[in-house]
Design a protein around this motif. Sequence first.
Motif, mmCIF file in Angstrom:
data_model
loop_
_atom_site.group_PDB
_atom_site.id
_atom_site.type_symbol
_atom_site.label_atom_id
_atom_site.label_comp_id
_atom_site.label_asym_id
_atom_site.label_seq_id
_atom_site.Cartn_x
_atom_site.Cartn_y
_atom_site.Cartn_z
ATOM 1 N N HIS A 52 1.002 -0.889 -0.250
ATOM 2 C CA HIS A 52 -0.278 -0.199 -0.205
ATOM 3 C C HIS A 52 0.813 1.355 0.131
ATOM 4 C CE1 HIS A 52 -3.465 -2.129 0.027
ATOM 5 N NE2 HIS A 52 -2.830 -2.764 1.156
ATOM 6 N N HIS B 67 -6.078 -3.575 0.079
ATOM 7 C CA HIS B 67 -7.354 -3.874 1.332
ATOM 8 C C HIS B 67 -7.956 -3.006 0.291
ATOM 9 C CE1 HIS B 67 -6.200 -6.393 4.104
ATOM 10 N NE2 HIS B 67 -4.781 -5.450 4.454
ATOM 11 N N ALA B 68 -9.376 -3.391 0.387
ATOM 12 C CA ALA B 68 -9.969 -2.571 -0.707
ATOM 13 C C ALA B 68 -10.496 -0.772 -0.011
ATOM 14 C CB ALA B 68 -11.615 -2.483 -0.609
ATOM 15 N N PHE C 256 -6.963 4.005 -1.154
ATOM 16 C CA PHE C 256 -6.966 2.214 -1.320
ATOM 17 C C PHE C 256 -7.177 2.381 -3.342
ATOM 18 C CE2 PHE C 256 -7.095 2.418 3.192
ATOM 19 C CZ PHE C 256 -6.827 1.188 3.369
ATOM 20 N N THR D 75 -9.199 1.691 -5.962
ATOM 21 C CA THR D 75 -10.124 0.060 -6.572
ATOM 22 C C THR D 75 -9.262 -0.601 -7.600
ATOM 23 O OG1 THR D 75 -10.540 1.716 -8.920
ATOM 24 C CG2 THR D 75 -12.154 1.624 -6.920
ATOM 25 N N PRO D 76 -9.720 -1.355 -8.657
ATOM 26 C CA PRO D 76 -9.052 -2.147 -9.447
ATOM 27 C C PRO D 76 -9.205 -1.144 -11.315
ATOM 28 C CG PRO D 76 -10.734 -4.151 -7.744
ATOM 29 C CD PRO D 76 -10.807 -2.368 -7.683
ATOM 30 N N GLU E 70 -11.229 -7.376 -9.678
ATOM 31 C CA GLU E 70 -12.778 -6.653 -8.842
ATOM 32 C C GLU E 70 -12.783 -7.134 -7.442
ATOM 33 O OE1 GLU E 70 -14.165 -11.131 -10.149
ATOM 34 O OE2 GLU E 70 -13.199 -11.464 -8.866
ATOM 35 N N GLU E 71 -13.265 -6.835 -6.386
ATOM 36 C CA GLU E 71 -13.167 -7.098 -4.737
ATOM 37 C C GLU E 71 -13.484 -8.160 -4.638
ATOM 38 O OE1 GLU E 71 -15.856 -3.784 -3.333
ATOM 39 O OE2 GLU E 71 -14.646 -2.329 -3.454
ATOM 40 N N GLU F 56 -14.695 -10.757 -0.748
ATOM 41 C CA GLU F 56 -14.312 -10.596 0.215
ATOM 42 C C GLU F 56 -13.624 -11.857 1.234
ATOM 43 O OE1 GLU F 56 -18.251 -10.164 1.178
ATOM 44 O OE2 GLU F 56 -18.445 -7.893 1.354
ATOM 45 N N THR G 22 -12.702 -6.300 3.318
ATOM 46 C CA THR G 22 -13.202 -6.393 1.420
ATOM 47 C C THR G 22 -11.594 -6.296 0.689
ATOM 48 O OG1 THR G 22 -15.007 -5.470 1.814
ATOM 49 C CG2 THR G 22 -13.835 -5.367 -0.179
ATOM 50 N N ASP G 23 -11.471 -6.968 0.088
ATOM 51 C CA ASP G 23 -9.686 -6.964 -0.528
ATOM 52 C C ASP G 23 -10.043 -6.412 -2.293
ATOM 53 O OD1 ASP G 23 -8.175 -7.250 1.743
ATOM 54 O OD2 ASP G 23 -8.242 -9.404 1.803
ATOM 55 N N ASN G 24 -9.281 -5.445 -3.103
ATOM 56 C CA ASN G 24 -9.389 -5.771 -4.971
ATOM 57 C C ASN G 24 -8.219 -6.705 -5.248
ATOM 58 O OD1 ASN G 24 -11.152 -3.423 -4.408
ATOM 59 N ND2 ASN G 24 -9.513 -2.450 -3.759
#
Length: 178
Positions: A84, A113-114, A128, A130-131, A151-152, A154, A168-170
């Motif tokens: 990050h 992480h999202a 954070f 987005t994709p 995509e996101e 979980e 939630t992660d990307n």
Amino acid sequence: MHEVSDLAPGRALDLGCGEGADAVWLARRGWTVTGTDISGVALGRAAEHAAEAGVGDRVSFARHDLTESFPQGEFDLVSACFLHNYGDFPRDAVLRTAASAVAPGGTLLVVGHAGWAPWQEDREEAHFPTPAEVLAQLEPVTAGWEVLRAEETERIQNQPDGTPGTRTDNVVRVRRPA
């Protein structure tokens, strides 16, 4: 690392490897892995974990501040998990350099992480991506690459009190043309 469990083993680069869990996982599956981190302490622990797992001969660790130096060579897999950009870390530039290190036919995996976990109270200033933002940051290096996943997702992660919580992660996974 289930994201790459379908890949045939080759040479892998694990950026921000920390204490080496992903590097060891890959080495156990036949990969030859280079793990990098800025922390010499983390790299020492990573080498111990690799030796304990019996894969010390398949993993090498090198200290890099990815804003100043980057491992040489081409890799069949370059993985940047939870790398990050807190503060002034130029994550987008580092990811473009990472994409440049992917061998023809190879894969770049970026997981992050999202957002902050709902249970985290002390939240630093952070963005954070987005994709879609990650894919845009990788341009133009990855122009013409195949997007395998963006995509996101979980997952369950233990909270500080030990109870499970949803995080939630990307996930961005792209493949360079052969």
